[in-house]
Design a protein around this motif. Structure first.
Motif, mmCIF file in Angstrom:
data_model
loop_
_atom_site.group_PDB
_atom_site.id
_atom_site.type_symbol
_atom_site.label_atom_id
_atom_site.label_comp_id
_atom_site.label_asym_id
_atom_site.label_seq_id
_atom_site.Cartn_x
_atom_site.Cartn_y
_atom_site.Cartn_z
ATOM 1 N N SER A 1 0.840 -1.200 0.000
ATOM 2 C CA SER A 1 0.000 0.000 0.000
ATOM 3 C C SER A 1 0.874 1.248 0.000
ATOM 4 N N PHE A 2 0.421 2.258 -0.761
ATOM 5 C CA PHE A 2 1.034 3.579 -0.652
ATOM 6 C C PHE A 2 0.321 4.319 0.477
ATOM 7 N N MET A 3 0.893 5.421 0.920
ATOM 8 C CA MET A 3 0.308 6.144 2.056
ATOM 9 C C MET A 3 -1.095 6.659 1.721
ATOM 10 N N SER A 4 -1.302 7.036 0.460
ATOM 11 C CA SER A 4 -2.640 7.515 0.097
ATOM 12 C C SER A 4 -3.660 6.366 0.136
ATOM 13 N N ASP A 5 -3.217 5.153 -0.182
ATOM 14 C CA ASP A 5 -4.106 3.988 -0.053
ATOM 15 C C ASP A 5 -4.517 3.812 1.409
ATOM 16 N N ILE A 6 -3.530 3.925 2.286
ATOM 17 C CA ILE A 6 -3.795 3.701 3.710
ATOM 18 C C ILE A 6 -4.757 4.763 4.238
ATOM 19 N N ILE A 7 -4.550 6.014 3.828
ATOM 20 C CA ILE A 7 -5.480 7.076 4.261
ATOM 21 C C ILE A 7 -6.898 6.740 3.814
ATOM 22 N N GLN A 8 -7.038 6.335 2.565
ATOM 23 C CA GLN A 8 -8.384 6.061 2.051
ATOM 24 C C GLN A 8 -9.020 4.833 2.716
ATOM 25 N N GLU A 9 -8.170 3.884 3.105
ATOM 26 C CA GLU A 9 -8.713 2.703 3.786
ATOM 27 C C GLU A 9 -9.115 3.011 5.226
ATOM 28 N N GLU A 10 -8.288 3.766 5.914
ATOM 29 C CA GLU A 10 -8.517 3.986 7.349
ATOM 30 C C GLU A 10 -9.427 5.181 7.632
ATOM 31 N N LEU A 11 -9.400 6.171 6.743
ATOM 32 C CA LEU A 11 -10.200 7.391 6.948
ATOM 33 C C LEU A 11 -10.954 7.694 5.647
ATOM 34 N N PRO A 12 -11.915 6.838 5.301
ATOM 35 C CA PRO A 12 -12.489 6.888 3.951
ATOM 36 C C PRO A 12 -13.182 8.205 3.583
#
Lengths: 356, 356
Positions: B132-143
């Motif tokens: 995962s890239f950091m933007s993926d993680i943001i979208q997964e955790e804080l949709p």
């Protein structure tokens, strides 16, 4: 130069090539000579045209180009000629490695002998006064000819020393691209293809401007962050200018764009870099040129490109700032700071346009 | 570091700014601290969250981040906190400067306190295992959150030393882009905008691979021609991979692409470059890592990107060659030569496709 002998490694397993292509290089400078030698190694029947008969004779006898590549023995099969009709008539590819100020004159000389030869420029630069690129000159002087341009980060001395290098052949004609790749491509000199003639040519023509800027920045002891910003803002204005002339901005991602810019800006011994460094240290152009013992090509390019960019209405802040510093006596630091005060901008304007 | 004091020159004429923006930086490493300090100078009400209470207290008392930026005095108005609720609740922008292996965990911690804050990653890298890239993680955790990523050639020590630098804020949201530019942009730290989140993020995530390659090439004493070819072939495979993930190849012309790559490949003291140099000198990864005293991040990136590129079917010859050398014991020179023997290729494949 290299700790690993690339060339001898490859020689062990090189198959004998015979492309059957008849190639002539016009001009016996270091790059033209290196390219002529490369085509011989690729199995082409190659001539190199050198105006001065004595020099041509010497190369045929000694297999050394004493003036431009004194430390390198050329392939014996390379034939130097000084008769331009012999050099040009009944050949397949004419590679023109003539300085920009004589480029047009030489094309006029060969015009009577051109039938179906492809004509490919190896020359980087802009014709003084007319602001013509070499491809413009080919089209004006030899309007029927299939043509192309070759450009990339190609220091001749590194090529003849057997260091791996790459270059770009740009042509609208797939036949021309393929023929040049057959004549020049090898493991040590890789020839990549493009159909963006303007874009490829502009990379080589404009890069010297930014070597001056990089040398100037070095005089202020800037770090990697600043150098990277200069490199990418240089790419931004080069590609902006090129797009106005019909090029594709993506070309600047390649060898003839950022590749050549990187090599040029990373060469602290180059004249352009050194003149920039002296200017950054507060010297005048006259002082810097006297110290250097010769004119840096980038200075002329700055004058030409500034004039052209103003006529076209293309925003080129680095080029214009260098002009102000060199020819209007503007202090380097205040010019740098005024550029840095520009407001919020887009990183790559072809993706996200600048806000007004 | 600089012979010209950029910062003091600018201080003479800096207007008093008060953006009214409430900014929090999560993480007290060198880059997070540098960015927090920059937002204070731009008139933001800024907090920096540091997990360790004693460290936060020390920064508030001494205004020095002793571990990461010991030689630099921070703005007095910068407030360090270790209570994450205080740090995150009722703020406008959360800048996340947490290492990739803890990035997800920290987003989970802040989730209860997120209402309308923008969340912007300052972290370069790829999450282990998930790719995962950091933007993926943001979208997964804080949709629901408006988000962005910041990336560019930004050595923190040069920034706090007042050396001019530039970076890129990428976001689909114009509001986020504008807010981050207001919070961070200044004459000395220029923030350029992009809407290509994937492209900007990938530049920062992949570049370390090519610093290893450049260090390896340096071990063979290659010249500028070869370095330029490596740089542009690196850009070719980075952009090819990025396009497969939805990015725009033109992003690689900018600061987060070739800008960061240039800075990274031009830093012979970096761990990635040094491990490449040792490998090029014939050492094993184990020997090289022992000498270095720590792991080079680029090695992990090579493993991750090779796996991902094979899954996606993206041709990445440099990454795969490095993998063969490092993990399969392939000799550097034969791998280099086999790459160089590739046939006729296009320079920039997004303009002219490769021939089959």
């Amino acid at each position: 130069m290299s700790e690993l002998d690339f060339a001898s490694f490859l020689n062990n397993e090189t198959e004998v090539k015979n492309t059957g292509l008849r190639v002539t290089v016009l001009g016996g400078g270091s790059f033209g000579t290196a390219m002529a030698n490369t085509t011989v190694r690729n199995g082409c029947d190659t001539m190199i045209w050198i105006r001065d008969e004595a020099t041509a004779k010497e190369i045929n006898e000694t297999h050394i180009n004493k003036r431009y590549l004194p430390d390198f023995t050329l392939e014996k099969e390379l034939k130097a000629v000084s008769d331009i009709e012999v050099a040009v008539r009944d050949r397949d590819i004419i590679l023109v490695a003539i300085p920009s100020h004589s480029f047009r004159e030489v094309l006029r000389q060969i015009q009577p002998y051109i039938s179906s030869q492809a004509v490919v420029s190896l020359t980087k630069g802009i014709e003084a006064d007319t602001f013509s690129f070499m491809s413009d000159i080919i089209q004006e002087e030899l309007p029927e000819v299939p043509f192309g341009v070759l450009s990339g980060p190609n220091l001749a001395k590194e090529i003849v020393a057997g260091q791996p290098a790459g270059t770009v052949i740009a042509s609208d004609s797939e036949l021309v691209r393929n023929a040049v790749q057959h004549a020049l491509h090898s493991a040590l000199f890789r020839v990549f293809a493009s159909d963006d003639v303007n874009g490829v040519e502009l990379g080589g023509a404009l890069k010297n401007i930014y070597a001056v800027a990089m040398g100037m920045a070095a005089a202020f002891g800037v770090g990697e962050n600043t150098k990277s910003m200069i490199l990418t803002r240089a790419l931004a204005e080069m590609s902006r200018f090129a797009v106005e002339l019909g090029a594709n901005p993506l070309t600047f991602l390649g060898l003839s764009g950022v590749g050549d810019l990187f090599a040029t800006c990373n060469s602290p011994l180059s004249r352009n870099y050194q003149v920039g460094y002296s200017l950054g240290k507060g010297k005048t152009l006259e002082q810097a040129t006297t110290e250097l013992g010769q004119t840096a090509e980038g200075i002329n390019t700055i004058i030409q490109v500034r004039t052209r960019s103003e006529a076209l209405g293309v925003y080129m802040p680095i080029t214009c700032a260098l002009y102000e510093i060199i020819f209007k006596g503007a202090p380097v630091n205040s010019i740098a700071f005024s550029m840095m005060k520009n407001g919020h901008r887009s990183d790559v304007e072809f993706i996200l346009p600048h806000q007004q």
